[in-house]
Design a protein around this motif. Structure first.
Motif, PDB file in Angstrom:
ATOM      1  N   CYS A  60       0.829  -1.196   0.000  1.00 52.68           N
ATOM      2  CA  CYS A  60       0.000   0.000   0.000  1.00 52.68           C
ATOM      3  C   CYS A  60       0.868   1.252   0.000  1.00 52.68           C
ATOM      4  CB  CYS A  60      -0.837   0.034   1.275  1.00 52.68           C
ATOM      5  SG  CYS A  60      -2.535  -0.288   0.984  1.00 52.68           S
ATOM      6  N   GLY A  61       0.468   2.224  -0.801  1.00 55.86           N
ATOM      7  CA  GLY A  61       1.253   3.446  -0.910  1.00 55.86           C
ATOM      8  C   GLY A  61       1.898   3.550  -2.282  1.00 55.86           C
ATOM      9  N   LEU A  62       1.910   2.440  -3.029  1.00 59.13           N
ATOM     10  CA  LEU A  62       2.496   2.425  -4.372  1.00 59.13           C
ATOM     11  C   LEU A  62       1.751   3.377  -5.307  1.00 59.13           C
ATOM     12  CD1 LEU A  62       4.375   0.368  -6.383  1.00 59.13           C
ATOM     13  CD2 LEU A  62       2.050  -0.079  -7.203  1.00 59.13           C
ATOM     14  N   ARG A  63       2.529   4.104  -6.131  1.00 57.25           N
ATOM     15  CA  ARG A  63       1.939   4.935  -7.183  1.00 57.25           C
ATOM     16  C   ARG A  63       2.338   4.353  -8.528  1.00 57.25           C
ATOM     17  NH1 ARG A  63      -0.346   6.343  -3.555  1.00 57.25           N
ATOM     18  NH2 ARG A  63      -0.988   8.389  -2.818  1.00 57.25           N
ATOM     19  N   GLN A  86      -6.319   2.105  -5.888  1.00 54.10           N
ATOM     20  CA  GLN A  86      -7.430   3.042  -5.994  1.00 54.10           C
ATOM     21  C   GLN A  86      -7.206   3.933  -7.213  1.00 54.10           C
ATOM     22  OE1 GLN A  86     -10.085   3.012  -3.569  1.00 54.10           O
ATOM     23  NE2 GLN A  86      -9.009   1.080  -3.343  1.00 54.10           N
ATOM     24  N   ASP A  88      -7.117   7.077  -7.608  1.00 60.53           N
ATOM     25  CA  ASP A  88      -6.207   8.213  -7.439  1.00 60.53           C
ATOM     26  C   ASP A  88      -4.774   7.763  -7.127  1.00 60.53           C
ATOM     27  OD1 ASP A  88      -6.840   7.267  -4.950  1.00 60.53           O
ATOM     28  OD2 ASP A  88      -7.241   9.209  -4.041  1.00 60.53           O
ATOM     29  N   GLU A  89      -4.515   6.459  -7.158  1.00 58.06           N
ATOM     30  CA  GLU A  89      -3.143   5.971  -7.010  1.00 58.06           C
ATOM     31  C   GLU A  89      -2.546   5.582  -8.366  1.00 58.06           C
ATOM     32  OE1 GLU A  89      -3.719   4.145  -2.495  1.00 58.06           O
ATOM     33  OE2 GLU A  89      -4.028   2.841  -4.204  1.00 58.06           O
TER      34      GLU A  89
ATOM     35  N   TRP B 204      -1.133   6.252   1.424  1.00 56.50           N
ATOM     36  CA  TRP B 204      -2.416   5.594   1.155  1.00 56.50           C
ATOM     37  C   TRP B 204      -3.394   6.605   0.572  1.00 56.50           C
ATOM     38  CZ3 TRP B 204      -4.526   1.201   4.606  1.00 56.50           C
ATOM     39  CH2 TRP B 204      -3.479   0.347   5.000  1.00 56.50           C
ATOM     40  N   SER B 205      -4.158   6.174  -0.411  1.00 57.50           N
ATOM     41  CA  SER B 205      -5.237   7.013  -0.908  1.00 57.50           C
ATOM     42  C   SER B 205      -6.274   7.174   0.205  1.00 57.50           C
ATOM     43  CB  SER B 205      -5.883   6.333  -2.112  1.00 57.50           C
ATOM     44  OG  SER B 205      -7.187   6.830  -2.299  1.00 57.50           O
ATOM     45  N   PRO B 206      -6.866   8.366   0.346  1.00 56.63           N
ATOM     46  CA  PRO B 206      -7.932   8.525   1.361  1.00 56.63           C
ATOM     47  C   PRO B 206      -9.093   7.564   1.123  1.00 56.63           C
ATOM     48  CG  PRO B 206      -7.547  10.592   0.156  1.00 56.63           C
ATOM     49  CD  PRO B 206      -6.575   9.593  -0.382  1.00 56.63           C
ATOM     50  N   ARG B 207      -9.192   7.028  -0.089  1.00 62.09           N
ATOM     51  CA  ARG B 207     -10.294   6.098  -0.369  1.00 62.09           C
ATOM     52  C   ARG B 207     -10.129   4.756   0.340  1.00 62.09           C
ATOM     53  NH1 ARG B 207     -10.673   7.121  -6.857  1.00 62.09           N
ATOM     54  NH2 ARG B 207     -10.710   9.381  -6.689  1.00 62.09           N
ATOM     55  N   ARG B 208      -8.922   4.521   0.892  1.00 65.50           N
ATOM     56  CA  ARG B 208      -8.706   3.283   1.653  1.00 65.50           C
ATOM     57  C   ARG B 208      -8.995   3.476   3.129  1.00 65.50           C
ATOM     58  NH1 ARG B 208      -5.446  -0.101  -1.044  1.00 65.50           N
ATOM     59  NH2 ARG B 208      -4.306   0.684  -2.839  1.00 65.50           N
TER      60      ARG B 208
END
Lengths: 161, 306
Positions: A60-63, A86, A88-89, B204-208
């Motif tokens: 998690c956190g990967l772009r 997501q 937006d990622e 983390w995206s806020p969507r998570r």
């Protein structure tokens, strides 16, 4: 921003460089270990497998950046979202080139150029390509361009037997 | 609106009680994990409580209530007046805290009475066989409701943080998670903020990031409002919310959480000084809108555009 009564492709803003780039054309400014290049794989399916394997191990956190024409980026975007990223990622960098069109008359998708019209490869209807876009299919909507002459492009203007 | 009977009351800890509610006529509507109901109190107030029972079982609703020392009366009434067999009126369940269906790992983080929505979530996730963890910060002997039950049903999925013994470290909790991870937190604002900040810091995206605050209006000073369209004047008491004052005057405003998070009761106003206490409106919206469930007047009288 313009509001549309229908769905159009959505590109989300993203801050900072991506951790992983999947691209149609090699980017010399990007570390080799952080990019997957279409030309290095025998097929798009092989490239998609390679991306899926990378995402399986990612944290998690990967772009992610997907760079190429629309026919290239949208299937990868669907794969990345299914892997848990997501919207937006994922940065989508669209280059001119081919795209997918969904024919509403036979419900099939096909590759197409950026041209405003084409003849459906499956049912032969002359299609006008609308701006209406399906995020799920990664395809633009193709609708009969002239209801009075649906098969204008076929010999005699007749459907296939 | 549903009429229910209090079928049983259990003392879970000296400050937390569980209430089992059964329908007086017919069946209770089904609900999804994370849902809450509003309990209508005799003084006209309504408090929202998470449904903590198994979502697959709608023979009864279960809620747990912590006695609040600075209560405006809701928890005091439920703890001290309400008896087994009494009737209560509740609203139909609504869900502002659902599980994210595409998540591949669910991280549930509770502090104290914030455990209630996760009772339903963890049952649902166990049934679906999904990957999840429950992180529970509590004070032994007072805010540790359901601890024994959770130890038994969750085993190694339960991570405990007893006050004074082990601190809940949001950074470590979120570190090194797979791509499909989502985090859900319920508890005091400080916990929600710590999780949200760490999630953002780790990219983390806020969507998570999902959360449910303890949704309840805090008391304040009395103030007055005027309704532009009817010309009516209302006084809002110190212990009353603006939404409650409107309801008492027969003005119904759509609402779900009654705690300044869901956005349902957004109401336009034309002038007056407002102390905004919600977590919903953007800064630029606050010049013309307020959330009457929590926000209050703090100076010149408010003129509502209703």
């Amino acid at each position: 921003m313009t509001d549309h009564p229908f769905s159009v492709p959505r590109y989300e803003p993203q801050a900072g460089p991506a951790d992983l780039l999947v691209t149609q054309y090699r980017d010399a400014g990007y570390p080799a270990a952080q990019q997957l290049v279409q030309g290095d794989y025998a097929s798009n399916a092989a490239l998609q497998q390679a991306l899926a394997a990378r995402l399986e191990l990612a944290r998690c956190g990967l772009r992610l950046e997907l760079r190429g024409d629309e026919a290239f980026i949208w299937p990868l975007q669907a794969l990345a979202q299914a892997a848990g990223l997501q919207g937006d990622e994922i940065l989508l960098s669209r280059l001119p080139g081919s795209r997918r069109v969904f024919c509403v008359h036979c419900a099939q998708c096909q590759p197409a150029s950026a041209a405003e019209s084409l003849t459906c490869a499956h049912c032969g209807v002359h299609l006008e390509v609308r701006r209406h876009f399906s995020q799920r299919l990664g395809a633009y909507l193709g609708v009969c361009a002239d209801a009075d002459l649906p098969y204008a492009d076929l010999p005699n203007g007749e459907p296939r037997p | 609106m549903i009429d229910v009977r209090v079928a049983a009351i259990h003392e879970l800890t000296p400050v937390i009680r569980e209430y089992r509610l059964q329908a007086i006529d017919g069946a209770l509507p089904g609900f999804s994990a994370g849902s809450h109901v509003q309990v209508h109190l005799p003084d006209g107030r309504r408090n929202a409580y998470s449904l903590l029972g198994d979502p697959a079982d709608n023979s009864e609703y279960r809620i747990a209530v912590r006695h609040q020392d600075n209560s405006r009366g809701g928890s005091r009434y439920l703890h001290q007046v309400l008896c087994s067999g009494d009737r209560l009126r509740i609203s139909a369940p609504a869900n502002l805290f659902p599980l994210y269906s595409k998540a591949r790992q669910h991280l549930l983080v509770a502090a104290g009475i914030g455990i209630t929505p996760f009772m339903a979530h963890s049952r649902e996730l166990l049934r679906r066989g999904e990957d999840f963890e429950l992180h529970y910060a509590y004070r032994s002997g007072s805010s540790d409701a359901y601890l024994g039950e959770l130890r038994q049903s969750l085993g190694p999925r339960l991570h405990e943080y007893p006050a004074g013994i082990r601190r809940l470290d949001a950074r470590a909790l979120l570190k090194d998670r797979p791509l499909g991870a989502h985090v859900y937190s319920c508890g005091p604002q400080s916990l929600l903020l710590a999780i949200a900040e760490q999630a953002a810091a780790q990219g983390w995206s806020p969507r998570r990031v999902h959360s449910e605050a303890f949704a309840a209006a805090e008391p304040g000073l009395p103030f007055s409002v005027e309704l532009q369209r009817s010309g009516r004047q209302l006084q809002v008491g110190a212990e009353q919310s603006l939404l409650e004052a409107l309801e008492a005057a027969g003005v119904e405003i759509p609402n779900l959480c009654r705690g300044g998070v869901c956005g349902q009761c957004q109401t336009p106003y034309l002038k007056g000084d407002v102390e905004h206490r919600d977590h919903f409106l953007a800064a630029n919206e606050r010049a013309t809108s307020l959330m009457p469930c929590v926000s209050r007047g703090c100076g010149s009288p408010i003129l509502l555009d209703i």
